[in-house]
Design a protein around this motif. Sequence first.
Motif, mmCIF file in Angstrom:
data_model
loop_
_atom_site.group_PDB
_atom_site.id
_atom_site.type_symbol
_atom_site.label_atom_id
_atom_site.label_comp_id
_atom_site.label_asym_id
_atom_site.label_seq_id
_atom_site.Cartn_x
_atom_site.Cartn_y
_atom_site.Cartn_z
ATOM 1 N N GLY A 1 -9.616 9.848 -0.564
ATOM 2 C CA GLY A 1 -8.934 11.137 -0.553
ATOM 3 C C GLY A 1 -7.500 11.085 -0.052
ATOM 4 N N GLN A 2 -7.037 9.931 0.354
ATOM 5 C CA GLN A 2 -5.689 9.806 0.913
ATOM 6 C C GLN A 2 -4.805 8.985 -0.015
ATOM 7 O OE1 GLN A 2 -4.888 10.821 4.304
ATOM 8 N NE2 GLN A 2 -6.851 11.898 4.116
ATOM 9 N N ALA A 3 -3.550 9.377 -0.091
ATOM 10 C CA ALA A 3 -2.596 8.522 -0.776
ATOM 11 C C ALA A 3 -2.550 7.191 -0.024
ATOM 12 C CB ALA A 3 -1.229 9.166 -0.786
ATOM 13 N N ILE A 4 -2.218 6.147 -0.760
ATOM 14 C CA ILE A 4 -2.281 4.809 -0.167
ATOM 15 C C ILE A 4 -0.952 4.463 0.492
ATOM 16 C CG2 ILE A 4 -2.739 2.389 -0.663
ATOM 17 C CD1 ILE A 4 -4.072 3.465 -3.263
ATOM 18 N N ALA A 5 -1.035 3.800 1.619
ATOM 19 C CA ALA A 5 0.198 3.364 2.295
ATOM 20 C C ALA A 5 0.950 2.423 1.378
ATOM 21 C CB ALA A 5 -0.154 2.652 3.601
ATOM 22 N N PRO A 6 2.285 2.610 1.270
ATOM 23 C CA PRO A 6 3.062 1.804 0.321
ATOM 24 C C PRO A 6 2.849 0.298 0.492
ATOM 25 C CG PRO A 6 4.414 3.550 1.248
ATOM 26 C CD PRO A 6 3.100 3.605 1.971
ATOM 27 N N ASP A 7 2.662 -0.167 1.693
ATOM 28 C CA ASP A 7 2.551 -1.623 1.861
ATOM 29 C C ASP A 7 1.207 -2.175 1.402
ATOM 30 O OD1 ASP A 7 1.067 -0.532 3.835
ATOM 31 O OD2 ASP A 7 1.804 -1.842 5.444
ATOM 32 N N SER A 8 0.257 -1.295 1.150
ATOM 33 C CA SER A 8 -0.995 -1.843 0.610
ATOM 34 C C SER A 8 -1.131 -1.593 -0.894
ATOM 35 C CB SER A 8 -2.207 -1.288 1.369
ATOM 36 O OG SER A 8 -2.231 0.115 1.272
ATOM 37 N N LEU A 9 -0.061 -1.148 -1.543
ATOM 38 C CA LEU A 9 -0.091 -0.915 -2.986
ATOM 39 C C LEU A 9 1.064 -1.667 -3.654
ATOM 40 C CD1 LEU A 9 -1.622 0.776 -5.155
ATOM 41 C CD2 LEU A 9 0.122 2.514 -4.860
ATOM 42 N N GLN A 10 0.730 -2.476 -4.622
ATOM 43 C CA GLN A 10 1.781 -3.191 -5.345
ATOM 44 C C GLN A 10 1.579 -3.002 -6.853
ATOM 45 O OE1 GLN A 10 1.471 -7.278 -3.885
ATOM 46 N NE2 GLN A 10 3.591 -7.001 -3.194
ATOM 47 N N PHE A 11 2.684 -2.825 -7.534
ATOM 48 C CA PHE A 11 2.607 -2.694 -8.986
ATOM 49 C C PHE A 11 3.051 -3.996 -9.627
ATOM 50 C CE2 PHE A 11 2.809 1.636 -7.506
ATOM 51 C CZ PHE A 11 1.845 2.248 -8.299
ATOM 52 N N HIS A 12 2.257 -4.502 -10.533
ATOM 53 C CA HIS A 12 2.592 -5.761 -11.195
ATOM 54 C C HIS A 12 1.996 -5.781 -12.591
ATOM 55 C CE1 HIS A 12 3.942 -9.844 -11.478
ATOM 56 N NE2 HIS A 12 2.732 -10.252 -11.806
ATOM 57 N N LYS A 13 2.869 -5.938 -13.553
ATOM 58 C CA LYS A 13 2.443 -6.043 -14.956
ATOM 59 C C LYS A 13 1.414 -4.985 -15.355
ATOM 60 C CE LYS A 13 4.037 -10.606 -15.831
ATOM 61 N NZ LYS A 13 3.895 -11.867 -16.522
ATOM 62 N N GLY A 14 1.725 -3.773 -14.966
ATOM 63 C CA GLY A 14 0.906 -2.668 -15.441
ATOM 64 C C GLY A 14 -0.326 -2.377 -14.598
ATOM 65 N N TYR A 15 -0.499 -3.093 -13.511
ATOM 66 C CA TYR A 15 -1.636 -2.837 -12.629
ATOM 67 C C TYR A 15 -1.129 -2.375 -11.267
ATOM 68 C CZ TYR A 15 -4.523 -5.174 -16.073
ATOM 69 O OH TYR A 15 -5.168 -5.502 -17.234
ATOM 70 N N ALA A 16 -1.885 -1.475 -10.666
ATOM 71 C CA ALA A 16 -1.624 -1.102 -9.285
ATOM 72 C C ALA A 16 -2.648 -1.853 -8.438
ATOM 73 C CB ALA A 16 -1.780 0.400 -9.102
#
Lengths: 661, 661
Positions: B512-527
């Motif tokens: 239910g929470q947005a993810i902290a930026p440091d635990s989310l990475q975008f790479h080649k179309g995947y989060a």
Amino acid sequence: MKITENTEKWRKVSYKSVKIHDPFWSNYRSMVRDEVIPYQWEAINDRVEGASPSHALQNYRIAAGEAEGAFYGYIFQDSDVTKWLEAVAYSLHADPNAELEKLADETIDLLGKAQQPDGYLNTYFTIQKQDQRWTNERDNHETYCAGHLIEAAVAYFETTGKRRLLDIACKLADHIDSVFGEEQGKLRGYPGHQEIELALMKLYSATGQERYLKLCQFFIDERGQEPHYFKLEAEKRAEKRGRESLLREGYYSLYKNNYEYNQAHLPVREQLVATGHAVRAVYMYTAMADLAGATNDTALLESCKRLWENVTQKQMYLTGGIGSNHDGEAFSFDYDLPSDTAYTETCASIGLIFWAQSMLHLEPDSKYADVIERALYNGTISGMGLDGKSFFYVNPLEVWPAACKRPDKRHVKPSRQKWFGCACCPPNLARLIASLGSYIYSQNEHTVYVHQYIGSETTLKVAGQNVSLSQQANFPWEETVDINVTPEREEAFTIAVRIPDWCDDAAIKVNGQAIAPDSLQFHKGYAAITRIWHTGDQIALKFPMAIKRLYAHPEVRANAGKVALQRGPVVYCLEEADNGAALSHISLPEQARLAAHFKPDLLGGIVVIEGQALRSELSDSSPRLYESRKRSEQSFTFRAIPYYAWANRGEGEMAVWVRES
Amino acid sequence: MKITENTEKWRKVSYKSVKIHDPFWSNYRSMVRDEVIPYQWEAINDRVEGASPSHALQNYRIAAGEAEGAFYGYIFQDSDVTKWLEAVAYSLHADPNAELEKLADETIDLLGKAQQPDGYLNTYFTIQKQDQRWTNERDNHETYCAGHLIEAAVAYFETTGKRRLLDIACKLADHIDSVFGEEQGKLRGYPGHQEIELALMKLYSATGQERYLKLCQFFIDERGQEPHYFKLEAEKRAEKRGRESLLREGYYSLYKNNYEYNQAHLPVREQLVATGHAVRAVYMYTAMADLAGATNDTALLESCKRLWENVTQKQMYLTGGIGSNHDGEAFSFDYDLPSDTAYTETCASIGLIFWAQSMLHLEPDSKYADVIERALYNGTISGMGLDGKSFFYVNPLEVWPAACKRPDKRHVKPSRQKWFGCACCPPNLARLIASLGSYIYSQNEHTVYVHQYIGSETTLKVAGQNVSLSQQANFPWEETVDINVTPEREEAFTIAVRIPDWCDDAAIKVNGQAIAPDSLQFHKGYAAITRIWHTGDQIALKFPMAIKRLYAHPEVRANAGKVALQRGPVVYCLEEADNGAALSHISLPEQARLAAHFKPDLLGGIVVIEGQALRSELSDSSPRLYESRKRSEQSFTFRAIPYYAWANRGEGEMAVWVRES
């Protein structure tokens, strides 16, 4: 019921009575005289470097016993020689040429020597299949070749008065008459490729011999009857030649059980829509019309009219092209008129003119002359390059050169070809253009019809006297036509001038004055001027050539949302040379102002149409095949040129129908 | 250079590890289980009334000595049986069925009896051409049939653990390995219809036997080398069988000297664009990708990537269909994507999914999974009717039923067919749908990739422990996907979810929470979500399914001025059933408001798109083919339905690309 609304028969006016001096057509006629006929002579003599040999004259020499060797070429190779002779005949009238006439006479002598004692004349069978004469009308083109010989004979006789070829033709026709017919012992067959039917009507006309008309009538009436001749004939061959040979034949004989291909699926009077091979169809319809006229056969005439409406209102391209299917060079179904895969053979458009001409002589209705004009200025001459040396067999309305390598578009050529293995179109164009004089006028006792506006001189017998008509025109570029009338004496008669279907506000004056209402009548697309004509009278016609935006019937799915441009009788197209590539990305705003300009130095001198159009942005950084961003559009000045003049500036895209925005 | 940016290999997740409970796909899977597989069993047993007999099982009985008679069917008839076995194998995993398994076991026994002592197994040659084994790889489909047997064997072994068919497959593969290869005395040949290459990679994977990988590598590397094997082989046949037999063969062997058809015109590494028969191509590209991965062959991988870009950015329809030419069922040239003559065989789209899957397992890049999704929801399932009993082989993007009788469109069927003489598409669809579980996830040691949003359960070994993932989705209709994560113990690892190419504003929450930026990475179309996962963690994904207006690259001339609609992964089309006939007369205003509605009772439950469009006036009093009056347009409410669901309400027009106004 009468065939025409007038008890008088409409008389054709022979090319012999008409001298053409038209800026547009004289140029084409010179090309035929100076390029096409000489080139074709070289071709049938196997002297064209780089081209595969024709062997057509050599086949005659072998059949005549003057040379040794085997037959070579298509089964209808003979007709290349007789088509050349026919074009020569017309050309000799306009431009007498003793040397050319000598070549023709010598060729005719050779044909005479190749003719068999019984009258038979076909080199393929004489050289190598003596026992297979008249065993396969469906495929063998024996009557087709005979038809072209007869047509040449009539033309050569008419121009030169020499009977040698006409005698050969009569002997051949008499032989065929002894082979086919209702009588016991004769074959109840008919041509696999119709052509002799219309030729027999010409032979009847030239000789007055009713047996030629009767033979034509037999062929027309017998066609498509049950039991089916092509089937019976095939069964007979199987007995005679064995199963293996029949199987092998199967590979070569297209459409062998598809009698629609030859318009032999039904008796001709029961054929409601045009179907099958387009050239076969229109050659047959021409003969049907001629026969209906000669015999007052109203049922046959009704068939012709029904087929005419089908062809011209449901199966004809804007250019006067017919036959939208490559497979079978054939008609498709109603309203199926794709631009990019169109077959629209040059010869089919020419045949459409022949048919229209025959219809017109049964009943002067401008719809026939309008189609002649449409085909003349568009779908026929598009088949010849402006150099007179390069040709199209296929005349599509849209070309993307890269796509011509697709298997389903291989028939579409993006550039004109030097000549063809099956060389039917160039000589057919040659004979059409050389005989152009016969399409301008027709008449009866008290009326002269002016069907086409082509600069020319003629003298006709009207109201019991010679009336000379001198026509000054510069179609298709200029709007005015002057006709000077010179009767031997002052006399009342009618001159009926066609109001072209593309013209909204025609103006007609006689001697500078508007005509009194009671001396002008409009009937079936003609304005008939009835008055007492004096020497020096001048009819001044003005046919405003507004640029027309044309739309296709909604059932023509291929043209939905698209517009085509026409000015006067000329259909226009966009070419890559003027507008860049990817023509499909150009759209013409509905309100765009369009202007016509004559460009004397472009493509032999043409009127171009120019205006503002829109084009989608083409190059950008995104190579994505599909995306949700719509590319922007930019305004630019487009140029359209006459369709007939396309493909004279190298290979590129072309489109007649353009998206409208 | 490394094959992936990670030193770890990406591991496939077998269909065996995944249990599907997805509303959309469960329905398809039931149809395969309840309709396709039983129907196919009846068909190969010659028990389908009205259908021409398959004879496929009877051929095996004859080859096994259990029956008398001659071979009947296509030269590749054997593969109908092995394709059935493969589909059964996947289906038995999802829905165990003792009776079906017994039929499969008995069939496998029969195959074993038909296998020759040397391992050879092909009923056509065993029954009637013993001396012609391996004499014509170009045409004879011996390795093609072997490939399908091997694929079935691997799948049956994986599902049931039974080795009987795997042993037959290994014996056959070993025999083929003894026939083909570089070594003295072996043939330096390769398949005329690629298929065994990808099957050998599966066999290598299942057995660990490197000789199968080597044989695949030999076939891939030898292909297109000079002197050309197909040519040498043809010369040898001529010696052996005489000229007449070779000539006869010429009639039956399409493209015999066009090696592009079989992608054998050049060594595969030198092939820059996709060409030839589309199914052959993508089966080969699949094997190339698998081989490149297994051998770290970076040059081969580069070839695969180059071909991928060519196919998906220059030769793929919006539906994921490939192969735009009917003639040769083949690729055309770049950007040549006509809608109405499209071939786009169902099997080619399926093969594209196989290839994309292999590429995805070399390098997780969403472009591969996006294409899988596009093909899954559009160009593959369009091949099966909603009754599971009727099929399309050809999947055009525009159909005018009347035009399907045109010779150049005869391949386009306006209504679904019961079954096919050449029955490749239905069983291919069956195996794709039955093995759907393998397309959802892939993983390496510390990362799970979620490629497709399909309701399912799986347990994977990640970070040294079992992690269960439960996915709730209602694609392609609903925007939300929930993934419940259940690790055995709290541990850090990564779950990477694909952001679909059609989605602009994906929202990702964990618990239910947005993810902290440091635990989310975008790479080649995947989060990629990297965190310590706890039992009960829930990933909530929202992929807004805005209605997208899509435009084709300007080089695609066929789509100029046109727009297509897509919502989520589903491509839409207009059908006559909703919008009346003459669809080409409909245009969609650029600013039209479009709305999506779920219709539970329509076509099995679909989201439709509706809005205001314009339509030209169709019926009026004028029958004229061409006229200068533009017909008026009227506004009406159009309805678009998912492309895959077309042709389930009787025969009518259909169009994916619509004019934009």
